[in-house]
Design a protein around this motif. Sequence first.
Motif, PDB file in Angstrom:
ATOM      1  N   ILE A  28     -12.643 -36.237  -4.639  1.00 32.73           N
ATOM      2  CA  ILE A  28     -11.899 -36.813  -5.756  1.00 32.73           C
ATOM      3  C   ILE A  28     -12.349 -36.111  -7.039  1.00 32.73           C
ATOM      4  O   ILE A  28     -13.542 -35.975  -7.289  1.00 32.73           O
ATOM      5  CB  ILE A  28     -12.124 -38.336  -5.836  1.00 32.73           C
ATOM      6  CG1 ILE A  28     -11.683 -38.990  -4.526  1.00 32.73           C
ATOM      7  CG2 ILE A  28     -11.383 -38.935  -7.019  1.00 32.73           C
ATOM      8  CD1 ILE A  28     -12.050 -40.436  -4.385  1.00 32.73           C
ATOM      9  N   ARG A  30     -10.755 -36.742 -10.289  1.00 33.55           N
ATOM     10  CA  ARG A  30     -10.422 -37.483 -11.509  1.00 33.55           C
ATOM     11  C   ARG A  30     -10.655 -38.971 -11.301  1.00 33.55           C
ATOM     12  O   ARG A  30     -10.629 -39.466 -10.182  1.00 33.55           O
ATOM     13  CB  ARG A  30      -8.946 -37.274 -11.879  1.00 33.55           C
ATOM     14  CG  ARG A  30      -8.630 -35.895 -12.448  1.00 33.55           C
ATOM     15  CD  ARG A  30      -9.060 -35.816 -13.896  1.00 33.55           C
ATOM     16  NE  ARG A  30      -8.732 -34.555 -14.503  1.00 33.55           N
ATOM     17  CZ  ARG A  30      -9.505 -33.485 -14.489  1.00 33.55           C
ATOM     18  NH1 ARG A  30     -10.668 -33.514 -13.863  1.00 33.55           N
ATOM     19  NH2 ARG A  30      -9.146 -32.390 -15.098  1.00 33.55           N
ATOM     20  N   GLY A  31     -10.870 -39.680 -12.395  1.00 34.48           N
ATOM     21  CA  GLY A  31     -10.981 -41.133 -12.344  1.00 34.48           C
ATOM     22  C   GLY A  31     -12.407 -41.621 -12.179  1.00 34.48           C
ATOM     23  O   GLY A  31     -13.362 -40.852 -12.231  1.00 34.48           O
ATOM     24  N   LYS A  34     -14.694 -40.055  -9.412  1.00 33.22           N
ATOM     25  CA  LYS A  34     -14.823 -38.602  -9.490  1.00 33.22           C
ATOM     26  C   LYS A  34     -16.091 -38.127  -8.769  1.00 33.22           C
ATOM     27  O   LYS A  34     -17.156 -38.712  -8.924  1.00 33.22           O
ATOM     28  CB  LYS A  34     -14.882 -38.185 -10.962  1.00 33.22           C
ATOM     29  CG  LYS A  34     -14.978 -36.704 -11.194  1.00 33.22           C
ATOM     30  CD  LYS A  34     -14.985 -36.406 -12.687  1.00 33.22           C
ATOM     31  CE  LYS A  34     -15.091 -34.926 -12.947  1.00 33.22           C
ATOM     32  NZ  LYS A  34     -15.002 -34.621 -14.365  1.00 33.22           N
ATOM     33  N   ILE A  69      -5.465 -43.492  -4.210  1.00 29.72           N
ATOM     34  CA  ILE A  69      -5.693 -42.353  -5.098  1.00 29.72           C
ATOM     35  C   ILE A  69      -4.514 -41.395  -4.985  1.00 29.72           C
ATOM     36  O   ILE A  69      -4.078 -41.062  -3.875  1.00 29.72           O
ATOM     37  CB  ILE A  69      -7.008 -41.631  -4.716  1.00 29.72           C
ATOM     38  CG1 ILE A  69      -8.174 -42.609  -4.883  1.00 29.72           C
ATOM     39  CG2 ILE A  69      -7.219 -40.392  -5.566  1.00 29.72           C
ATOM     40  CD1 ILE A  69      -9.379 -42.243  -4.109  1.00 29.72           C
ATOM     41  N   HIS A  70      -3.998 -40.970  -6.131  1.00 32.99           N
ATOM     42  CA  HIS A  70      -2.876 -40.040  -6.143  1.00 32.99           C
ATOM     43  C   HIS A  70      -3.322 -38.700  -5.567  1.00 32.99           C
ATOM     44  O   HIS A  70      -4.401 -38.204  -5.905  1.00 32.99           O
ATOM     45  CB  HIS A  70      -2.369 -39.865  -7.579  1.00 32.99           C
ATOM     46  CG  HIS A  70      -1.004 -39.281  -7.649  1.00 32.99           C
ATOM     47  ND1 HIS A  70      -0.791 -37.921  -7.633  1.00 32.99           N
ATOM     48  CD2 HIS A  70       0.213 -39.855  -7.712  1.00 32.99           C
ATOM     49  CE1 HIS A  70       0.513 -37.692  -7.686  1.00 32.99           C
ATOM     50  NE2 HIS A  70       1.149 -38.856  -7.742  1.00 32.99           N
ATOM     51  N   SER A  72      -2.617 -35.671  -6.162  1.00 33.93           N
ATOM     52  CA  SER A  72      -2.874 -34.567  -7.094  1.00 33.93           C
ATOM     53  C   SER A  72      -4.255 -34.681  -7.726  1.00 33.93           C
ATOM     54  O   SER A  72      -4.738 -33.731  -8.334  1.00 33.93           O
ATOM     55  CB  SER A  72      -1.812 -34.537  -8.202  1.00 33.93           C
ATOM     56  OG  SER A  72      -1.954 -35.660  -9.053  1.00 33.93           O
ATOM     57  N   LYS A  73      -4.909 -35.831  -7.570  1.00 36.92           N
ATOM     58  CA  LYS A  73      -6.234 -36.056  -8.154  1.00 36.92           C
ATOM     59  C   LYS A  73      -7.360 -35.838  -7.148  1.00 36.92           C
ATOM     60  O   LYS A  73      -8.497 -36.219  -7.386  1.00 36.92           O
ATOM     61  CB  LYS A  73      -6.344 -37.481  -8.733  1.00 36.92           C
ATOM     62  CG  LYS A  73      -5.259 -37.801  -9.735  1.00 36.92           C
ATOM     63  CD  LYS A  73      -5.207 -36.808 -10.870  1.00 36.92           C
ATOM     64  CE  LYS A  73      -4.058 -37.086 -11.810  1.00 36.92           C
ATOM     65  NZ  LYS A  73      -3.767 -35.950 -12.677  1.00 36.92           N
TER      66      LYS A  73
END
Length: 104
Positions: A28, A30-31, A34, A69-70, A72-73
């Motif tokens: 992961i 982002r967010g 991470k 979780i998307h 793209s992230k």
Amino acid sequence: MSAPLSKELREKHNVRSVPVRKDDEVQIIRGTNKGREGKITSVYRLKYVVHVERVNREKSNGQSVPIGIHPSKVVVTKLKLDKDRERILERKGKGREAKTKSKE
């Protein structure tokens, strides 16, 4: 639902992104989660999210639920390869090679 590949996989397969799949290993990027890594446990196409193992939150009643979780992230660090997927990577890689040769 595609996710970008890690730099090593990008060099190896000459492909930038690939559709995510259940047993791919991801990190992961982002967010709040991470830096966490794990296998994809499910791909929820309706909500356009993936669930990664050991990325959960506690509900008020104590039950643990996966965090969506998307794609793209996340970055794919290890692919689950089979014949069909290898063919897809080969085909996409050839197209990219031809594109770079025509620019030169």
